[in-house]
Write a protein that holds these residues in place. Structure first.
Motif, short mmCIF file in Angstrom:
data_model
loop_
_atom_site.label_atom_id
_atom_site.label_comp_id
_atom_site.label_asym_id
_atom_site.label_seq_id
_atom_site.Cartn_x
_atom_site.Cartn_y
_atom_site.Cartn_z
N SER A 1 127.15 59.17 -7.79
CA SER A 1 126.66 59.26 -9.36
C SER A 1 125.61 59.39 -8.84
O SER A 1 124.67 60.31 -10.11
CB SER A 1 126.77 57.91 -10.16
OG SER A 1 126.37 57.20 -9.23
N HIS A 2 123.98 59.30 -8.24
CA HIS A 2 122.68 59.47 -8.45
C HIS A 2 123.05 61.46 -7.24
O HIS A 2 121.76 61.73 -8.51
CB HIS A 2 122.74 58.66 -7.13
CG HIS A 2 122.88 59.25 -5.41
ND1 HIS A 2 124.41 58.58 -5.11
CD2 HIS A 2 121.82 59.69 -4.75
CE1 HIS A 2 124.00 58.78 -4.02
NE2 HIS A 2 123.36 59.82 -3.15
N ASN A 3 123.84 62.28 -7.30
CA ASN A 3 124.08 63.30 -7.24
C ASN A 3 124.48 64.30 -8.29
O ASN A 3 123.77 64.97 -8.80
CB ASN A 3 124.07 63.87 -6.02
CG ASN A 3 123.68 63.34 -4.68
OD1 ASN A 3 122.45 63.26 -4.78
ND2 ASN A 3 124.46 62.54 -3.86
N LYS B 1 116.45 50.62 -13.09
CA LYS B 1 115.84 50.24 -12.62
C LYS B 1 117.60 49.37 -12.30
O LYS B 1 117.51 48.41 -13.12
CB LYS B 1 114.79 49.68 -11.63
CG LYS B 1 114.05 50.52 -11.35
CD LYS B 1 112.57 49.53 -10.77
CE LYS B 1 111.62 49.90 -10.10
NZ LYS B 1 109.90 49.82 -9.53
N GLY C 1 122.20 53.28 -1.09
CA GLY C 1 123.69 52.15 -2.15
C GLY C 1 124.40 51.34 -1.85
O GLY C 1 124.93 50.86 -2.69
N LEU D 1 116.64 55.53 -12.75
CA LEU D 1 117.43 56.41 -13.51
C LEU D 1 115.97 56.54 -14.05
O LEU D 1 115.51 55.87 -14.60
CB LEU D 1 118.36 55.18 -13.97
CG LEU D 1 119.58 55.71 -13.75
CD1 LEU D 1 119.45 53.67 -12.83
CD2 LEU D 1 120.47 55.68 -14.72
N SER E 1 116.61 62.64 -13.01
CA SER E 1 116.85 61.95 -12.02
C SER E 1 117.61 61.00 -11.81
O SER E 1 117.47 60.23 -13.01
CB SER E 1 115.66 62.19 -10.42
OG SER E 1 114.70 61.53 -10.70
N ILE E 2 118.38 60.45 -10.52
CA ILE E 2 119.01 59.24 -10.15
C ILE E 2 118.79 59.08 -8.44
O ILE E 2 118.81 60.22 -7.45
CB ILE E 2 120.22 58.95 -10.96
CG1 ILE E 2 120.54 59.29 -12.32
CG2 ILE E 2 120.77 57.59 -9.70
CD1 ILE E 2 121.97 58.88 -12.32
N GLU E 3 117.86 58.28 -8.14
CA GLU E 3 117.33 57.71 -6.78
C GLU E 3 117.49 56.93 -6.47
O GLU E 3 117.29 55.87 -6.80
CB GLU E 3 116.31 59.09 -6.40
CG GLU E 3 115.17 58.53 -7.36
CD GLU E 3 114.04 59.20 -7.16
OE1 GLU E 3 113.30 59.67 -6.32
OE2 GLU E 3 113.10 58.53 -8.20
N TYR E 4 117.33 56.60 -4.87
CA TYR E 4 117.78 55.59 -4.02
C TYR E 4 115.90 55.06 -3.53
O TYR E 4 115.43 55.37 -2.85
CB TYR E 4 118.68 55.26 -3.00
CG TYR E 4 119.99 54.57 -3.92
CD1 TYR E 4 120.63 54.26 -4.54
CD2 TYR E 4 121.21 56.45 -4.02
CE1 TYR E 4 121.87 53.60 -4.79
CE2 TYR E 4 122.29 55.84 -4.10
CZ TYR E 4 122.45 54.25 -4.90
OH TYR E 4 123.74 54.31 -5.60
N LYS F 1 118.41 51.61 -6.97
CA LYS F 1 118.40 52.94 -7.65
C LYS F 1 117.25 52.56 -9.18
O LYS F 1 117.80 52.34 -9.83
CB LYS F 1 119.99 53.03 -8.30
CG LYS F 1 120.25 54.57 -8.58
CD LYS F 1 121.90 53.68 -9.79
CE LYS F 1 123.14 54.54 -8.77
NZ LYS F 1 124.12 54.57 -9.42
#
Length: 161
Positions: free
Chosen positions: A27-29, A69, A49, A57, A41-44, A55
């Motif tokens: 989902s983050h990609n 978060k 993961g 958003l 963006s969505i990132e760790y 994570k």
């Protein structure tokens, strides 16, 4: 303070493992690519993961929520279960003391899947109108994300196989 448990059930014709891989694991990609007007963006920022990962958003300017978060509690790819807590975001600390989500993807009719999301809200204060509006917004958002992923998977039948 009270506890509100809300369940949302959505169905589609995408096989369970494929949907889980796209909607949860990647989902983050995927989500920022297919919903570019919603997510920057969505990132760790911590972890990769799995359990304990953080994570973040990031939403576009103009949205009332700038970022949120999540802390990953469980990612069970074999049983298609994902659990996380919202640790920062809209109304956290004011109207909500804690929010936890359990998502499960199950086999549905004709090879498709059933997506269940059980959200547990521990409320803070008694601002019932704001609390109910936030829960409705979360449900509407989830339904929109779900439909976007389903549409993407139908349009790209080789993705996430």
């Amino acid at each position: 303070m009270g506890v509100i448990v809300d369940e949302q059930v959505l169905t589609c014709s995408i096989p369970p493992a494929r949907f889980f891989k796209a909607f949860i694991v990647d989902s983050h990609n995927l989500i920022p690519k297919i919903l570019p007007t919603v997510f920057k963006s969505i990132e760790y920022t911590g972890g990769n993961g799995g359990p304990g990962s953080i994570k973040v958003l990031h939403f576009y300017d103009g949205d009332e929520v700038k970022s949120m978060k999540h802390k990953v509690e469980e990612l069970d790819e074999a049983n298609l279960v994902y659990k996380f807590s919202i640790i920062e975001g809209e109304n956290m600390g004011t109207d909500f003391e804690a929010v936890s989500i359990v998502s499960k993807v199950e086999a549905g009719p004709d090879g498709g899947c059933i997506f269940r999301s059980i959200n547990t809200y521990t409320t803070k204060g008694d601002n019932e109108n704001v609390i109910q509006a936030s829960i409705k917004k979360a449900k509407d958002g989830l339904a929109g994300f779900f439909q976007a992923v389903v549409g993407h998977l139908h349009a790209n039948p080789d993705a996430y196989n």
